[in-house]
Motif scaffolding. Sequence first.
Motif, mmCIF file in Angstrom:
data_model
loop_
_atom_site.group_PDB
_atom_site.id
_atom_site.type_symbol
_atom_site.label_atom_id
_atom_site.label_comp_id
_atom_site.label_asym_id
_atom_site.label_seq_id
_atom_site.Cartn_x
_atom_site.Cartn_y
_atom_site.Cartn_z
ATOM 1 N N ASN A 22 0.779 -0.803 0.096
ATOM 2 C CA ASN A 22 0.015 -0.109 -0.230
ATOM 3 C C ASN A 22 1.223 1.083 0.075
ATOM 4 O O ASN A 22 0.524 2.246 -0.574
ATOM 5 N N LEU A 23 2.279 0.744 0.727
ATOM 6 C CA LEU A 23 2.438 2.409 0.611
ATOM 7 C C LEU A 23 3.615 2.639 -0.741
ATOM 8 O O LEU A 23 3.781 4.197 -1.357
ATOM 9 N N ILE A 24 4.260 1.586 -1.269
ATOM 10 C CA ILE A 24 4.224 1.807 -2.693
ATOM 11 C C ILE A 24 2.942 2.406 -3.492
ATOM 12 O O ILE A 24 3.269 2.844 -4.509
ATOM 13 N N THR A 25 2.016 1.423 -3.552
ATOM 14 C CA THR A 25 0.628 2.443 -4.124
ATOM 15 C C THR A 25 0.784 3.780 -3.929
ATOM 16 O O THR A 25 0.366 4.497 -4.843
ATOM 17 N N LEU A 26 1.083 4.192 -2.730
ATOM 18 C CA LEU A 26 0.628 5.708 -2.253
ATOM 19 C C LEU A 26 2.144 6.273 -3.541
ATOM 20 O O LEU A 26 1.665 7.243 -3.086
ATOM 21 N N SER A 27 3.605 5.524 -3.292
ATOM 22 C CA SER A 27 3.821 6.482 -3.672
ATOM 23 C C SER A 27 3.462 6.470 -4.664
ATOM 24 O O SER A 27 4.195 7.490 -6.127
ATOM 25 N N THR A 28 3.208 5.696 -5.471
ATOM 26 C CA THR A 28 2.971 5.628 -7.559
ATOM 27 C C THR A 28 1.814 6.730 -7.737
ATOM 28 O O THR A 28 1.808 7.795 -8.745
ATOM 29 N N GLY A 29 1.258 6.842 -6.957
ATOM 30 C CA GLY A 29 -0.103 7.505 -7.052
ATOM 31 C C GLY A 29 0.516 8.848 -6.924
ATOM 32 O O GLY A 29 -0.175 10.249 -7.558
ATOM 33 N N LYS A 36 -1.359 5.815 -13.584
ATOM 34 C CA LYS A 36 -0.180 4.550 -13.988
ATOM 35 C C LYS A 36 0.147 3.482 -13.080
ATOM 36 O O LYS A 36 0.719 3.117 -12.953
ATOM 37 N N ALA A 37 -0.578 3.640 -11.819
ATOM 38 C CA ALA A 37 -0.518 2.786 -10.955
ATOM 39 C C ALA A 37 -1.270 1.407 -10.712
ATOM 40 O O ALA A 37 -1.783 0.275 -9.999
ATOM 41 N N PHE A 38 -2.534 1.352 -12.353
ATOM 42 C CA PHE A 38 -3.277 0.811 -12.106
ATOM 43 C C PHE A 38 -2.424 -0.723 -12.145
ATOM 44 O O PHE A 38 -3.459 -1.727 -12.266
ATOM 45 N N GLY A 39 -1.848 -0.850 -12.862
ATOM 46 C CA GLY A 39 -1.704 -2.057 -13.721
ATOM 47 C C GLY A 39 -0.405 -2.582 -12.101
ATOM 48 O O GLY A 39 -0.606 -4.428 -11.631
ATOM 49 N N PHE A 40 0.368 -1.937 -11.023
ATOM 50 C CA PHE A 40 1.172 -2.700 -9.734
ATOM 51 C C PHE A 40 -0.206 -3.464 -9.223
ATOM 52 O O PHE A 40 0.059 -3.820 -7.742
ATOM 53 N N VAL A 41 -1.330 -2.156 -9.018
ATOM 54 C CA VAL A 41 -2.476 -2.387 -8.231
ATOM 55 C C VAL A 41 -3.503 -4.227 -8.323
ATOM 56 O O VAL A 41 -3.534 -4.704 -7.918
ATOM 57 N N SER A 42 -3.193 -4.180 -10.336
ATOM 58 C CA SER A 42 -3.717 -5.097 -10.377
ATOM 59 C C SER A 42 -3.473 -6.540 -10.284
ATOM 60 O O SER A 42 -3.465 -7.713 -10.175
ATOM 61 N N GLY A 43 -1.356 -6.259 -10.237
ATOM 62 C CA GLY A 43 -0.412 -7.174 -9.860
ATOM 63 C C GLY A 43 -0.783 -7.494 -8.393
ATOM 64 O O GLY A 43 -0.679 -8.842 -8.270
#
Length: 200
Positions: A22-29, A36-43
């Motif tokens: 979730n922290l990596i997702t936050l930084s991606t957002g 661009k976070a969609f790929g990581f979130v889906s994976g």
Amino acid sequence: MTQAYAMALFALTMSISPGPVNLITLSTGVNHGVRKAFGFVSGATIGFTLLLLLLGLGLQVIAEKMGVLLDILTILGAALIIYFGYKLVTSDGQIDAVDHAAPSFWQGAALQWMNPKAWGACIAAVSVFNLESSRPDLFFFVVLYCIICFFGIGSWAVFGSQIERFLDTLRRRIIFNAVLGIILIVLACLLVVQKFLIGS
């Protein structure tokens, strides 16, 4: 229905609580936006639910007998989290400069398989809801968790994209990235310490 509510609450709590993914997702957002976070979130979502499914189908027994494999996964997971943390700490704050470094679908999926928190959540779910003894319950929970997990992790990307407007200067963005990166590195170290020192 009570069981379904309990499953939904468990999935929501585990998916939305702070952790490396979730922290990596936050930084991606923040650095790349929701799209661009969609790929990581889906994976991350698919990686987690696949792990849950396989543990529910009996992989848990194999995993318990192959403690060394889990130890290796913990080390690899910590290394991957530290890598993400390092990339954030050393980021120059320029959005276009970090554009190429947005985490991918495969990194999200791999991180879940190397994330001790994900293994712990899956093993707990299989045990608490007795999923190994009921295939319909297992399949229902996997589908339910997949949906909730996607929105739970995705909410961190949305949050990141919203606070991005407050990081309107290069200095603020650099500080924000550095703080998140340091937190990730500390989290990775704590996971290893917990696994090999406290857990032993």
